[in-house]
Enzyme design. Structure first.
Site, PDB file in Angstrom:
ATOM      1  N   ARG A   1      43.663  51.597  40.848  1.00  0.00           N
ATOM      2  CA  ARG A   1      43.446  50.134  40.792  1.00  0.00           C
ATOM      3  C   ARG A   1      43.018  49.599  42.159  1.00  0.00           C
ATOM      4  O   ARG A   1      43.408  48.504  42.568  1.00  0.00           O
ATOM      5  CB  ARG A   1      44.692  49.378  40.318  1.00  0.00           C
ATOM      6  CG  ARG A   1      45.249  49.836  39.015  1.00  0.00           C
ATOM      7  CD  ARG A   1      44.339  49.567  37.815  1.00  0.00           C
ATOM      8  NE  ARG A   1      44.923  50.203  36.670  1.00  0.00           N
ATOM      9  CZ  ARG A   1      44.641  51.457  36.301  1.00  0.00           C
ATOM     10  NH1 ARG A   1      43.736  52.169  36.938  1.00  0.00           N
ATOM     11  NH2 ARG A   1      45.226  51.985  35.254  1.00  0.00           N
TER      12      ARG A   1
ATOM     13  N   SER B   1      49.150  45.002  32.251  1.00  0.00           N
ATOM     14  CA  SER B   1      50.236  45.373  33.169  1.00  0.00           C
ATOM     15  C   SER B   1      50.241  44.427  34.360  1.00  0.00           C
ATOM     16  O   SER B   1      49.231  44.274  35.040  1.00  0.00           O
ATOM     17  CB  SER B   1      50.050  46.806  33.660  1.00  0.00           C
ATOM     18  OG  SER B   1      50.212  47.692  32.569  1.00  0.00           O
TER      19      SER B   1
ATOM     20  N   GLU C   1      49.532  44.110  40.022  1.00  0.00           N
ATOM     21  CA  GLU C   1      48.183  44.575  39.687  1.00  0.00           C
ATOM     22  C   GLU C   1      47.321  43.358  39.366  1.00  0.00           C
ATOM     23  O   GLU C   1      46.145  43.315  39.702  1.00  0.00           O
ATOM     24  CB  GLU C   1      48.254  45.511  38.472  1.00  0.00           C
ATOM     25  CG  GLU C   1      46.889  45.989  38.005  1.00  0.00           C
ATOM     26  CD  GLU C   1      46.993  47.022  36.897  1.00  0.00           C
ATOM     27  OE1 GLU C   1      47.915  47.861  36.926  1.00  0.00           O
ATOM     28  OE2 GLU C   1      46.155  46.987  35.988  1.00  0.00           O
TER      29      GLU C   1
HETATM   30  C1  LIG Z   1      45.994  43.474  26.686  1.00  0.00           C
HETATM   31  C2  LIG Z   1      45.481  43.992  28.007  1.00  0.00           C
HETATM   32  C3  LIG Z   1      45.426  45.342  28.236  1.00  0.00           C
HETATM   33  C4  LIG Z   1      44.956  45.820  29.456  1.00  0.00           C
HETATM   34  N1  LIG Z   1      44.910  47.182  29.658  1.00  0.00           N
HETATM   35  C5  LIG Z   1      44.437  47.644  30.833  1.00  0.00           C
HETATM   36  C6  LIG Z   1      44.374  49.059  31.045  1.00  0.00           C
HETATM   37  O1  LIG Z   1      44.711  49.868  30.203  1.00  0.00           O
HETATM   38  N2  LIG Z   1      43.918  49.490  32.248  1.00  0.00           N
HETATM   39  C7  LIG Z   1      43.524  48.628  33.224  1.00  0.00           C
HETATM   40  O2  LIG Z   1      43.105  49.083  34.295  1.00  0.00           O
HETATM   41  N3  LIG Z   1      43.579  47.287  33.036  1.00  0.00           N
HETATM   42  C8  LIG Z   1      44.015  46.785  31.865  1.00  0.00           C
HETATM   43  N4  LIG Z   1      44.073  45.432  31.675  1.00  0.00           N
HETATM   44  C9  LIG Z   1      43.698  44.527  32.771  1.00  0.00           C
HETATM   45  C10 LIG Z   1      42.235  44.064  32.760  1.00  0.00           C
HETATM   46  O3  LIG Z   1      41.715  44.062  31.432  1.00  0.00           O
HETATM   47  C11 LIG Z   1      41.359  44.932  33.639  1.00  0.00           C
HETATM   48  O4  LIG Z   1      41.774  44.854  34.998  1.00  0.00           O
HETATM   49  C12 LIG Z   1      39.890  44.515  33.557  1.00  0.00           C
HETATM   50  O5  LIG Z   1      39.110  45.488  34.189  1.00  0.00           O
HETATM   51  C13 LIG Z   1      39.610  43.161  34.198  1.00  0.00           C
HETATM   52  O6  LIG Z   1      38.287  42.761  33.835  1.00  0.00           O
HETATM   53  P1  LIG Z   1      37.919  41.213  33.752  1.00  0.00           P
HETATM   54  O7  LIG Z   1      36.481  41.086  33.478  1.00  0.00           O
HETATM   55  O8  LIG Z   1      38.817  40.521  32.832  1.00  0.00           O
HETATM   56  O9  LIG Z   1      38.222  40.789  35.251  1.00  0.00           O
HETATM   57  P2  LIG Z   1      38.810  39.392  35.751  1.00  0.00           P
HETATM   58  O10 LIG Z   1      40.226  39.262  35.354  1.00  0.00           O
HETATM   59  O11 LIG Z   1      37.869  38.308  35.394  1.00  0.00           O
HETATM   60  O12 LIG Z   1      38.756  39.647  37.309  1.00  0.00           O
HETATM   61  C14 LIG Z   1      39.610  40.606  37.913  1.00  0.00           C
HETATM   62  C15 LIG Z   1      39.164  40.770  39.362  1.00  0.00           C
HETATM   63  O13 LIG Z   1      37.881  41.378  39.373  1.00  0.00           O
HETATM   64  C16 LIG Z   1      36.947  40.567  40.091  1.00  0.00           C
HETATM   65  N5  LIG Z   1      35.651  40.657  39.426  1.00  0.00           N
HETATM   66  C17 LIG Z   1      35.338  40.368  38.155  1.00  0.00           C
HETATM   67  N6  LIG Z   1      34.025  40.576  37.939  1.00  0.00           N
HETATM   68  C18 LIG Z   1      33.508  41.012  39.113  1.00  0.00           C
HETATM   69  C19 LIG Z   1      32.198  41.389  39.536  1.00  0.00           C
HETATM   70  N7  LIG Z   1      31.143  41.343  38.720  1.00  0.00           N
HETATM   71  N8  LIG Z   1      32.044  41.792  40.818  1.00  0.00           N
HETATM   72  C20 LIG Z   1      33.095  41.846  41.673  1.00  0.00           C
HETATM   73  N9  LIG Z   1      34.337  41.484  41.329  1.00  0.00           N
HETATM   74  C21 LIG Z   1      34.548  41.077  40.069  1.00  0.00           C
HETATM   75  C22 LIG Z   1      37.521  39.154  40.000  1.00  0.00           C
HETATM   76  O14 LIG Z   1      37.067  38.342  41.068  1.00  0.00           O
HETATM   77  C23 LIG Z   1      39.016  39.424  40.067  1.00  0.00           C
HETATM   78  O15 LIG Z   1      39.426  39.582  41.409  1.00  0.00           O
HETATM   79  C24 LIG Z   1      44.536  44.926  30.463  1.00  0.00           C
HETATM   80  C25 LIG Z   1      44.575  43.545  30.215  1.00  0.00           C
HETATM   81  C26 LIG Z   1      45.043  43.085  28.997  1.00  0.00           C
HETATM   82  C27 LIG Z   1      45.051  41.602  28.747  1.00  0.00           C
END
Ligand SMILES: Cc1cc2nc3c(=O)[nH]c(=O)nc-3n(C[C@H](O)[C@H](O)[C@H](O)COP(=O)(O)OP(=O)(O)OC[C@H]3O[C@@H](n4cnc5c(N)ncnc54)[C@H](O)[C@@H]3O)c2cc1C
Length: 323
Positions: free
Chosen positions: A171, A238, A308
């Site tokens: 992460r 998480s 996280e």
């Molecule tokens: C039900 C559920 C299950 C999940 N399971 C997992 C799992 O199994 N494994 C896991 O790792 N995570 C998991 N997550 C967490 C999350 O889905 C991941 O971290 C995901 O990759 C975040 O993507 P997002 O587009 O929602 O990012 P956001 O929440 O929108 O952003 C997260 C971070 O990334 C940055 N960011 C977003 N887009 C960009 C870009 N284009 N360039 C640079 N930075 C950027 C943002 O500024 C922020 O700091 C889960 C979440 C939920 C709700």
């Protein structure tokens, strides 16, 4: 003639609409670009002092109730192209823009008969978020498959980078060349994103496999999530990183914190490392619960849990924690 944004610029946008916790404060401004070119033009057109943050599907994000004094750029629905871009030694290369949902990449790869992308099926974020977080599960991580990424910095410069440019871990993704961060951002305006560059797209390579096996594995992994995660209530996955050799959920559960509440926020009874919004939770409720968990686990287990989820925005005083 001055440039007129073809995307949509909104003021005082409730970020609760854009984060999976469905809680939290406003962004001073929010821009939904039309496409990648528009995003680049938009970034170049903004005054140097204006803070910009890129947000995907907000599935790993909490914006404090005091809000974000910045312009949030939403990639979902804007950077949405995904194509087959040839092949290389490690397999078939998919070129995927940052706003594409990770599960879509899993299904696309499976339909093409490629192996390895199945883990993305249950990660409810964009590929940009997956790259920023090095999202992963069930033994695989996003950067295991990255051939190269295209990035954009605050000055509007586009670069193509390879994994060798980054320090990549659990992460964790950070540019090795810290000079980029120092030069690209005004002092005191640290970006949310790795080192002041945003991901526009990635080239990912997946080896040949079988469509049938990949689709079957996706079904299995999704079923495991349904069985173990509170998917019916707003959450952000998480909350804490797993400490080395242990699981945050185990530690939280061992402190008897399952079901613990703060306002509308509750430690999930199904998965102790999830905090759910039972309805009407404020970001402050969620953050107070996070601090409460950290204090209890430190006191009772001697372990400092590290979040996280990313918590941003104006700090509000966190409620006193009843001991
Ligand atoms: C039900 C559920 C299950 C999940 N399971 C997992 C799992 O199994 N494994 C896991 O790792 N995570 C998991 N997550 C967490 C999350 O889905 C991941 O971290 C995901 O990759 C975040 O993507 P997002 O587009 O929602 O990012 P956001 O929440 O929108 O952003 C997260 C971070 O990334 C940055 N960011 C977003 N887009 C960009 C870009 N284009 N360039 C640079 N930075 C950027 C943002 O500024 C922020 O700091 C889960 C979440 C939920 C709700």
């Amino acid at each position: 003639m001055s440039w007129i944004a073809p995307g949509e610029l909104r003021r005082n946008e409730p970020m609760s609409r854009h984060v999976s916790w469905r809680a939290g404060g406003m962004a001073a401004q929010c821009y939904v670009p039309k496409n990648r070119e528009d995003l680049v033009d938009f970034v170049r057109s903004r005054a140097a002092g204006e803070k910009l943050h890129v947000v995907g599907l907000g599935s790993n994000l909490l914006v404090r109730d005091g809000g974000l004094d910045a312009t949030v750029v939403l990639t979902h629905g804007a950077l949405r192209s995904s194509t087959v871009a040839g092949s290389e030694a490690r397999g078939t290369v998919l070129e995927v823009e940052a706003g594409v949902p990770a599960p879509k990449v899993a299904r696309m790869a499976a339909r093409l008969g490629l192996a390895g992308a199945e883990f993305l099926a249950g990660i409810p974020g964009t590929m940009g978020g997956a790259l920023a977080m090095n999202a992963g599960c069930y033994g695989a991580e996003t950067w295991d498959y990255v051939v190269s990424v295209t990035t954009l910095d605050r000055s509007g410069r586009i670069r193509v980078r390879t994994p060798a440019d980054y320090d990549i871990g659990y992460r964790h993704v950070a540019l090795r060349d810290a000079g980029v961060a120092a030069s690209a951002w005004p002092e005191g305006q640290a970006p949310l994103e790795p080192d002041g560059e945003w991901f526009l797209s990635a080239r990912l390579a997946f080896p040949e496999g079988s469509s049938e096996n990949a689709l079957q594995r996706i079904r299995e992994l999704l079923a495991r999530r349904v069985a173990s995660q509170p998917l019916g209530q707003p959450n952000a996955g998480s909350v804490f990183r797993n400490p080395a050799g242990d699981h945050a959920a185990r530690l939280i559960e061992s402190c008897g914190l399952k079901g613990e509440r703060e306002g509308g926020a509750e430690v999930s009874r199904k998965h102790a490392n999830f905090i759910v919004n039972r309805g009407g939770a404020s970001a402050r409720d969620i953050e107070t619960l996070i601090r409460k968990i950290q204090e209890r686990v430190l006191r009772e287990c001697g372990v400092s849990l590290v979040t996280e989820v990313r918590i941003v925005g104006k700090p509000l005083e966190v409620k006193e924690i009843a001991q």
